[in-house]
Design an enzyme around this catalytic site. Sequence first.
Site, mmCIF file in Angstrom:
data_model
loop_
_atom_site.group_PDB
_atom_site.id
_atom_site.type_symbol
_atom_site.label_atom_id
_atom_site.label_comp_id
_atom_site.label_asym_id
_atom_site.label_seq_id
_atom_site.Cartn_x
_atom_site.Cartn_y
_atom_site.Cartn_z
ATOM 1 N N ARG A 1 0.863 -1.007 -0.003
ATOM 2 C CA ARG A 1 -0.085 0.007 -0.070
ATOM 3 C C ARG A 1 0.835 1.214 -0.153
ATOM 4 N NH1 ARG A 1 -2.038 -3.817 -1.353
ATOM 5 N NH2 ARG A 1 -3.908 -4.821 -0.368
ATOM 6 N N SER B 1 -11.042 -0.023 3.504
ATOM 7 C CA SER B 1 -10.057 -0.427 4.324
ATOM 8 C C SER B 1 -9.011 0.519 5.017
ATOM 9 C CB SER B 1 -9.168 -1.651 4.036
ATOM 10 O OG SER B 1 -10.131 -2.802 3.549
ATOM 11 N N GLU C 1 -4.285 3.534 6.370
ATOM 12 C CA GLU C 1 -4.025 3.518 4.965
ATOM 13 C C GLU C 1 -4.526 5.147 4.359
ATOM 14 O OE1 GLU C 1 -5.494 0.776 2.250
ATOM 15 O OE2 GLU C 1 -5.190 -0.923 3.572
#
Length: 344
Positions: free
Chosen positions: A170, A244, A340
């Site tokens: 990520r 998420s 994130e």
Amino acid sequence: MNPLHAPPVVETDVDLRPYNSFALPARARRLIRLRSEADLRWVINHPEWGPVPKFILGGGSNLVLTRDVQALVLKVEVLGRRLWDDGDSWVVEGGAGECWHDFVQWTLQQGAPGLENLSLIPGTVGAAPVQNIGAYGVEVQDRFESLDTVDLMTGRTVTLDRAGCRFGYRDSVFKQHLKDRSVILRVRFRLPKSWRPELGYLDLQRAAEQAGVAEPTAQQVADWVCAIRRAKLPDPAQIGNAGSFFKNPVVSEAVCREVIARDPHLVHYALPDGRYKLAAGWLIDACGWKGKSIGGAGVYEKQALVLVNRGDARGGEVLTLAQAIQASVLARFGVVLEAEPVVV
């Protein structure tokens, strides 16, 4: 400047709620929509707008706004789709402003499979490599070919390959060294013609078994992925969220064993390098956060990995909730959760 190019409009005091999937209240002091490379070059060369700090905005699906944005917002809306035959592979190209899911569906319609496991991920084509998005055993870096980006300081157009993007879990160079310094215009993916379905995740294996299909098509895999995501994740158009919220932590074998000693039901996955990926959603759920709220921000009832806007949340409440969850997981399991989304 090109005398034939109509310059973009500089919008003032722009409500950013429609442009972030959390639907958090914030305003942009100035905003310019980039619909072409010429628009971007106009900004770079402009005596007033060229030198000022800039904030690059794609689909806003990985963003937590805690305040108004004083920097000049560059909203990337460059469109365009191309496909060409490159021997043993198809190469597909999308403008950075294209909707990611629509682009994936288009590649399947063109007979170029390979991105189907990444179906229904919110955001734009340009944001996909920034975040190195991934789902169900596939990451952008696995299919990535190259991208074109413009340096905001020099105005140079640069083509970066996979190595140049410095992909991580990520992560990419665009979240590090090139953050707010470079605007992605176009992204290309290489999709081998020798396609095989990626069915390594249990949810997909169950979908195949339930359908009684041993050798699914790419469209069938895409449909299964969409159904699984819709069952677990809220639609941002209905409930504000950024998907998420936390990365699945990657830990050593020793740390994984320590966590299992505390709770043998830990959901974890072995990685090729000997480390283990822990299911962040499971860790959060085990700490009792599912369904809980702080102010207008809450933890989604169906998936603890997702934080949601209950209807009137502010960015500060989302951030407070996230920090409380991180503290709980660290105290119980000794594991650090990393968020994130980008927090502004």
